[in-house]
Design an enzyme around this catalytic site. Structure first.
Site, PDB file in Angstrom:
ATOM      1  N   LYS A  52       0.840  -1.212   0.000  1.00 12.39           N
ATOM      2  CA  LYS A  52       0.000   0.000   0.000  1.00 12.39           C
ATOM      3  C   LYS A  52       0.869   1.254   0.000  1.00 12.39           C
ATOM      4  O   LYS A  52       0.584   2.207  -0.715  1.00 12.39           O
ATOM      5  CB  LYS A  52      -0.881   0.032   1.248  1.00 12.39           C
ATOM      6  N   ASP A  76      -8.240   1.792   4.275  1.00 11.55           N
ATOM      7  CA  ASP A  76      -8.867   0.498   4.536  1.00 11.55           C
ATOM      8  C   ASP A  76      -9.545   0.069   3.251  1.00 11.55           C
ATOM      9  O   ASP A  76     -10.315   0.825   2.647  1.00 11.55           O
ATOM     10  CB  ASP A  76      -9.855   0.542   5.699  1.00 11.55           C
TER      11      ASP A  76
HETATM   12  P1  ITT Z   1      -3.143  -2.061   7.065  1.00 12.20           P
HETATM   13  O1  ITT Z   1      -4.314  -2.459   7.907  1.00 12.20           O
HETATM   14  O2  ITT Z   1      -1.853  -1.947   7.825  1.00 12.20           O
HETATM   15  O3  ITT Z   1      -3.409  -0.836   6.245  1.00 12.20           O
HETATM   16  P2  ITT Z   1      -3.843  -4.434   5.565  1.00 12.20           P
HETATM   17  O4  ITT Z   1      -3.272  -5.114   4.369  1.00 12.20           O
HETATM   18  O5  ITT Z   1      -4.155  -5.288   6.763  1.00 12.20           O
HETATM   19  O6  ITT Z   1      -2.846  -3.237   5.988  1.00 12.20           O
HETATM   20  P3  ITT Z   1      -6.657  -3.830   5.107  1.00 12.20           P
HETATM   21  O7  ITT Z   1      -7.159  -4.309   6.424  1.00 12.20           O
HETATM   22  O8  ITT Z   1      -7.207  -2.568   4.554  1.00 12.20           O
HETATM   23  O9  ITT Z   1      -5.083  -3.598   5.128  1.00 12.20           O
HETATM   24  O10 ITT Z   1      -6.868  -5.018   4.059  1.00 12.20           O
HETATM   25  C1  ITT Z   1      -6.668  -4.766   2.704  1.00 12.20           C
HETATM   26  C2  ITT Z   1      -6.565  -6.089   1.963  1.00 12.20           C
HETATM   27  O11 ITT Z   1      -7.434  -6.052   0.821  1.00 12.20           O
HETATM   28  C3  ITT Z   1      -5.146  -6.276   1.426  1.00 12.20           C
HETATM   29  O12 ITT Z   1      -4.322  -6.956   2.354  1.00 12.20           O
HETATM   30  C4  ITT Z   1      -5.422  -7.083   0.161  1.00 12.20           C
HETATM   31  O13 ITT Z   1      -5.579  -8.442   0.480  1.00 12.20           O
HETATM   32  C5  ITT Z   1      -6.768  -6.528  -0.305  1.00 12.20           C
HETATM   33  N1  ITT Z   1      -6.541  -5.402  -1.241  1.00 12.20           N
HETATM   34  C6  ITT Z   1      -6.739  -4.071  -1.006  1.00 12.20           C
HETATM   35  N2  ITT Z   1      -6.374  -3.334  -2.065  1.00 12.20           N
HETATM   36  C7  ITT Z   1      -5.932  -4.203  -2.988  1.00 12.20           C
HETATM   37  C8  ITT Z   1      -5.402  -4.063  -4.284  1.00 12.20           C
HETATM   38  O14 ITT Z   1      -5.197  -2.866  -4.832  1.00 12.20           O
HETATM   39  N3  ITT Z   1      -5.058  -5.165  -4.955  1.00 12.20           N
HETATM   40  C9  ITT Z   1      -5.225  -6.378  -4.403  1.00 12.20           C
HETATM   41  N4  ITT Z   1      -5.697  -6.612  -3.187  1.00 12.20           N
HETATM   42  C10 ITT Z   1      -6.049  -5.532  -2.463  1.00 12.20           C
END
Ligand code: ITT
Length: 201
Positions: free
Chosen positions: A12, A69
């Site tokens: 991210k 998120d």
């Molecule tokens: P933070 O909470 O530290 O921000 P995280 O990865 O745990 O990191 P989230 O709870 O927002 O974040 O979960 C987002 C998930 O959704 C991420 O781990 C991916 O599996 C999926 N995801 C989000 N955006 C994506 C993208 O652009 N391409 C592919 N998968 C994505």
């Protein structure tokens, strides 16, 4: 000015830094704040969890903090994995998209609709929260394709494209993605903060 990107997900951080091209703003990561505890994502919506992450990071760092998120919402799975996308099967990206493909084995092509959603929350030390949201529609492929990007990118085919997010070159994904759309709306706000005379942290 400095803005903290409130995530420990380096994929991210990379995408956010690539998409936002702001000369007067320096983005720093949570790595510089080892004492900042892992945020507990106890909310029921993307908005809730984005605010939890951003406000905790702002509190611990004293910096304006931007949280993302995001997740994949699949119609045939009643909206799953949704806010639980990061750990649908576990911490591993491959396990997560494999679980989706397994659950959807019997789902016909016309019912494989889905969307990626991204909610951004920016919180300053005055505790005011600003939100933006981006969404992109698509379908879930039968097989994984491509090796770019992260997460569920190999199984997500954006509407109007014949390549998955993981097959598209990163600049192309970053032009159309849910994250790009949310960041485009946030950019003006961040630019305003960095402008001379505007309130700083
Ligand atoms: P933070 O909470 O530290 O921000 P995280 O990865 O745990 O990191 P989230 O709870 O927002 O974040 O979960 C987002 C998930 O959704 C991420 O781990 C991916 O599996 C999926 N995801 C989000 N955006 C994506 C993208 O652009 N391409 C592919 N998968 C994505």
């Amino acid at each position: 000015m400095d803005i903290l990107i409130a995530t420990r997900n380096n994929d991210k951080v990379r995408e956010i830094s690539e998409i936002l091209d702001l000369p007067d703003t320096r983005f720093v990561g949570l790595d510089g704040f080892p004492d900042c505890p892992e945020a507990e994502e106890t909310g029921r919506t993307f908005d809730d969890n984005a605010m939890i992450k951003a406000s905790q990071a702002a509190y611990y760092s004293g910096l304006w903090s931007l949280a993302d998120d995001s997740g994949l919402v699949i119609d045939a799975l009643d909206g799953q994995p949704g806010i639980l996308s990061a750990r649908f099967a576990g911490p591993d990206y491959r396990d997560n998209w494999m679980k989706v493909l397994e659950l959807m084995q019997q789902v016909p092509a016309e019912k494989r609709t889905a969307r990626f959603i991204c909610v951004l929350c920016l919180v300053g030390n005055n505790n005011r929260a600003f939100f933006t949201r981006g969404e992109i529609e698509g379908t879930i492929t039968a097989e994984p394709r491509g090796s770019n990007g992260f997460g569920y990118d190999p199984i997500f085919l954006p509407t109007g494209f014949d390549r998955t997010f993981a097959e598209l070159p990163p600049p192309e994904k970053n032009r159309i993605s849910h994250r790009a759309q949310a960041l485009k709306k946030m950019r003006a706000l961040i630019n305003g903060l960095a402008a001379p005379g505007s309130p700083k942290t």
